[in-house]
Design a protein around this motif. Sequence first.
Motif, PDB file in Angstrom:
ATOM      1  N   PRO A  66     -23.405 -87.956   3.883  1.00 25.44           N
ATOM      2  CA  PRO A  66     -23.313 -86.755   4.723  1.00 25.44           C
ATOM      3  C   PRO A  66     -24.039 -85.566   4.088  1.00 25.44           C
ATOM      4  CG  PRO A  66     -21.180 -87.832   4.535  1.00 25.44           C
ATOM      5  CD  PRO A  66     -22.090 -88.512   3.557  1.00 25.44           C
ATOM      6  N   ALA A  67     -24.454 -84.630   4.917  1.00 27.25           N
ATOM      7  CA  ALA A  67     -25.222 -83.472   4.446  1.00 27.25           C
ATOM      8  C   ALA A  67     -24.530 -82.682   3.343  1.00 27.25           C
ATOM      9  CB  ALA A  67     -25.552 -82.560   5.622  1.00 27.25           C
ATOM     10  N   PRO A  68     -23.200 -82.446   3.404  1.00 25.81           N
ATOM     11  CA  PRO A  68     -22.553 -81.703   2.309  1.00 25.81           C
ATOM     12  C   PRO A  68     -22.638 -82.425   0.963  1.00 25.81           C
ATOM     13  CG  PRO A  68     -21.171 -81.687   4.265  1.00 25.81           C
ATOM     14  CD  PRO A  68     -22.269 -82.667   4.526  1.00 25.81           C
ATOM     15  N   VAL A  69     -22.633 -83.763   1.002  1.00 25.44           N
ATOM     16  CA  VAL A  69     -22.787 -84.527  -0.236  1.00 25.44           C
ATOM     17  C   VAL A  69     -24.192 -84.342  -0.794  1.00 25.44           C
ATOM     18  CG1 VAL A  69     -22.814 -86.840  -1.231  1.00 25.44           C
ATOM     19  CG2 VAL A  69     -21.031 -86.203   0.417  1.00 25.44           C
ATOM     20  N   ALA A  70     -25.192 -84.436   0.073  1.00 27.76           N
ATOM     21  CA  ALA A  70     -26.576 -84.236  -0.365  1.00 27.76           C
ATOM     22  C   ALA A  70     -26.760 -82.844  -0.963  1.00 27.76           C
ATOM     23  CB  ALA A  70     -27.526 -84.445   0.815  1.00 27.76           C
ATOM     24  N   ALA A  71     -26.136 -81.849  -0.348  1.00 29.54           N
ATOM     25  CA  ALA A  71     -26.251 -80.481  -0.854  1.00 29.54           C
ATOM     26  C   ALA A  71     -25.598 -80.337  -2.219  1.00 29.54           C
ATOM     27  CB  ALA A  71     -25.620 -79.508   0.140  1.00 29.54           C
ATOM     28  N   ALA A  72     -24.456 -80.988  -2.408  1.00 31.75           N
ATOM     29  CA  ALA A  72     -23.762 -80.915  -3.699  1.00 31.75           C
ATOM     30  C   ALA A  72     -24.625 -81.501  -4.811  1.00 31.75           C
ATOM     31  CB  ALA A  72     -22.426 -81.642  -3.614  1.00 31.75           C
ATOM     32  N   LEU A  73     -25.280 -82.632  -4.537  1.00 28.92           N
ATOM     33  CA  LEU A  73     -26.170 -83.233  -5.530  1.00 28.92           C
ATOM     34  C   LEU A  73     -27.342 -82.308  -5.849  1.00 28.92           C
ATOM     35  CD1 LEU A  73     -26.366 -86.864  -4.069  1.00 28.92           C
ATOM     36  CD2 LEU A  73     -25.159 -86.182  -6.144  1.00 28.92           C
ATOM     37  N   ARG A  74     -27.936 -81.756  -4.818  1.00 33.76           N
ATOM     38  CA  ARG A  74     -29.166 -80.961  -4.969  1.00 33.76           C
ATOM     39  C   ARG A  74     -28.925 -79.637  -5.679  1.00 33.76           C
ATOM     40  NH1 ARG A  74     -30.130 -80.880  -0.063  1.00 33.76           N
ATOM     41  NH2 ARG A  74     -29.439 -78.770   0.417  1.00 33.76           N
ATOM     42  N   GLU A  75     -27.763 -79.041  -5.466  1.00 35.96           N
ATOM     43  CA  GLU A  75     -27.509 -77.701  -5.992  1.00 35.96           C
ATOM     44  C   GLU A  75     -26.935 -77.692  -7.403  1.00 35.96           C
ATOM     45  OE1 GLU A  75     -28.499 -74.949  -4.536  1.00 35.96           O
ATOM     46  OE2 GLU A  75     -29.322 -76.157  -2.886  1.00 35.96           O
ATOM     47  N   ALA A  76     -26.550 -78.838  -7.932  1.00 33.51           N
ATOM     48  CA  ALA A  76     -25.935 -78.893  -9.261  1.00 33.51           C
ATOM     49  C   ALA A  76     -26.986 -79.017 -10.360  1.00 33.51           C
ATOM     50  CB  ALA A  76     -24.976 -80.072  -9.336  1.00 33.51           C
ATOM     51  N   ASP A  77     -26.616 -78.575 -11.548  1.00 36.73           N
ATOM     52  CA  ASP A  77     -27.457 -78.846 -12.712  1.00 36.73           C
ATOM     53  C   ASP A  77     -27.373 -80.317 -13.094  1.00 36.73           C
ATOM     54  OD1 ASP A  77     -28.350 -76.156 -13.202  1.00 36.73           O
ATOM     55  OD2 ASP A  77     -26.371 -75.707 -14.026  1.00 36.73           O
ATOM     56  N   ALA A  78     -26.170 -80.881 -12.956  1.00 41.23           N
ATOM     57  CA  ALA A  78     -25.942 -82.267 -13.334  1.00 41.23           C
ATOM     58  C   ALA A  78     -24.975 -82.903 -12.343  1.00 41.23           C
ATOM     59  CB  ALA A  78     -25.379 -82.351 -14.752  1.00 41.23           C
ATOM     60  N   PHE A  79     -25.100 -84.220 -12.163  1.00 42.10           N
ATOM     61  CA  PHE A  79     -24.206 -84.902 -11.230  1.00 42.10           C
ATOM     62  C   PHE A  79     -23.904 -86.314 -11.709  1.00 42.10           C
ATOM     63  CE2 PHE A  79     -28.468 -85.944  -9.653  1.00 42.10           C
ATOM     64  CZ  PHE A  79     -28.384 -87.324  -9.481  1.00 42.10           C
ATOM     65  N   LEU A  80     -22.764 -86.819 -11.270  1.00 38.61           N
ATOM     66  CA  LEU A  80     -22.394 -88.222 -11.428  1.00 38.61           C
ATOM     67  C   LEU A  80     -21.832 -88.691 -10.097  1.00 38.61           C
ATOM     68  CD1 LEU A  80     -20.682 -88.130 -14.938  1.00 38.61           C
ATOM     69  CD2 LEU A  80     -22.823 -89.282 -14.376  1.00 38.61           C
ATOM     70  N   ALA A  81     -22.225 -89.901  -9.677  1.00 33.73           N
ATOM     71  CA  ALA A  81     -21.844 -90.362  -8.343  1.00 33.73           C
ATOM     72  C   ALA A  81     -21.267 -91.775  -8.395  1.00 33.73           C
ATOM     73  CB  ALA A  81     -23.038 -90.306  -7.396  1.00 33.73           C
ATOM     74  N   PRO A  82     -19.966 -91.902  -8.686  1.00 33.60           N
ATOM     75  CA  PRO A  82     -19.311 -93.214  -8.594  1.00 33.60           C
ATOM     76  C   PRO A  82     -18.909 -93.489  -7.150  1.00 33.60           C
ATOM     77  CG  PRO A  82     -17.749 -91.585  -9.402  1.00 33.60           C
ATOM     78  CD  PRO A  82     -19.066 -90.861  -9.217  1.00 33.60           C
ATOM     79  N   THR A  83     -19.623 -94.380  -6.490  1.00 30.87           N
ATOM     80  CA  THR A  83     -19.409 -94.640  -5.067  1.00 30.87           C
ATOM     81  C   THR A  83     -19.383 -96.137  -4.788  1.00 30.87           C
ATOM     82  OG1 THR A  83     -21.786 -94.460  -4.664  1.00 30.87           O
ATOM     83  CG2 THR A  83     -20.462 -92.478  -4.311  1.00 30.87           C
ATOM     84  N   THR A  84     -18.804 -96.493  -3.651  1.00 29.43           N
ATOM     85  CA  THR A  84     -18.734 -97.892  -3.242  1.00 29.43           C
ATOM     86  C   THR A  84     -20.118 -98.419  -2.895  1.00 29.43           C
ATOM     87  OG1 THR A  84     -16.526 -97.473  -2.357  1.00 29.43           O
ATOM     88  CG2 THR A  84     -17.608 -99.504  -1.674  1.00 29.43           C
ATOM     89  N   LYS A  85     -20.860 -97.667  -2.108  1.00 32.17           N
ATOM     90  CA  LYS A  85     -22.218 -98.026  -1.726  1.00 32.17           C
ATOM     91  C   LYS A  85     -23.212 -97.149  -2.482  1.00 32.17           C
ATOM     92  CE  LYS A  85     -20.763-101.016   1.308  1.00 32.17           C
ATOM     93  NZ  LYS A  85     -20.900-102.473   1.072  1.00 32.17           N
ATOM     94  N   SER A  86     -24.329 -97.735  -2.843  1.00 29.98           N
ATOM     95  CA  SER A  86     -25.270 -97.074  -3.736  1.00 29.98           C
ATOM     96  C   SER A  86     -25.953 -95.865  -3.108  1.00 29.98           C
ATOM     97  CB  SER A  86     -26.344 -98.073  -4.178  1.00 29.98           C
ATOM     98  OG  SER A  86     -27.320 -97.436  -4.973  1.00 29.98           O
ATOM     99  N   LEU A  87     -25.999 -94.771  -3.872  1.00 31.08           N
ATOM    100  CA  LEU A  87     -26.794 -93.595  -3.525  1.00 31.08           C
ATOM    101  C   LEU A  87     -28.110 -93.558  -4.301  1.00 31.08           C
ATOM    102  CD1 LEU A  87     -24.092 -90.753  -3.401  1.00 31.08           C
ATOM    103  CD2 LEU A  87     -25.044 -92.071  -1.506  1.00 31.08           C
TER     104      LEU A  87
END
Length: 315
Positions: A66-87
């Motif tokens: 979803p768009a809010p997830v994409a925005a969270a990744l883009r706006e951070a200095d660093a991110f970690l994404a433990p998810t069921t389906k691959s990003l």
Amino acid sequence: MSDLRPPAETALRQCLDLQPDESCAIVTDDEREAIGEALYEVASGITDDATIVRYPPGEQHGAEPPAPVAAALREADAFLAPTTKSLSHTRARSRATEAGARGATLPGITEEVFTTGLDADYDRIREACERTIEQVAGAAEVRVETDRGTDVTFRPGDREWLDDTGDVTDPGTFSNLPAGEVFVSPASADGTVVVDGTMMPYGLLDDGQTVEFTVEDGLVTDIADDEVREQVAAAAEEVGDAAYNLAELGVGTNVAVTELVGSVLLDEKAGGTIHVAIGDDAGIGGDTEAPIHLDGIVREPTVYADGEEVELPRN
């Protein structure tokens, strides 16, 4: 939570080297909430600017979040994404790193893989990656053979071999945790691939079970497995032949992974294995966009670079 804290510390302090003046986004979903919360707890102890975003699991590996997830990744200095389906192979992830964010995805991560897979010697992984790239970089053809019937030739063309060492300390860098692979998106490929290790939607294949597919001029033309064929065909309804793209050749360089457990995330890193993928490669140096990226792990391959046998990392 206590069992998940040590690997969370490794991910944030060693792999990311998160600093107190940086922002950090933890992106997770409803089925990986415990791991996401463990990472968020450690991140919150390092920086006051930590955020956790949770959403329903995606329908397919490589599907856009979803768009809010994409925005969270883009706006951070660093991110970690433990998810069921691959990003990993989404535009959301690639645009985030292009914008300067650094981070790692942990697709399909389980608590078992999280606690065991991050217990690795990252210096040794980096050295194994360097030795492997030295042997394959610049080769016009890379051929893979196995006793079970794999015989496929990859032509990287001018595409660069990349590595995943788990080091995401520089802006714009990206990793897949647990780490440990060298990979390329080939310009073309021809031959037969017989997956006998791990492949979605099955996980770890049973003894004697294989998933075989034929590749011609970089496209998968036949898949001798109903479940995998249906997944790729569903993606093809959206993007056509792009779903059948032979997207990746990878070499596992993590010799701490001594046996396959059914997690693509971990098993594709196992030293002495190779993996191939069908679908999207735009995030790894290719030019094909598709809402799917299916990896299959091949056991005990022999690999040749322009006719010379490659010494694969083994324990």
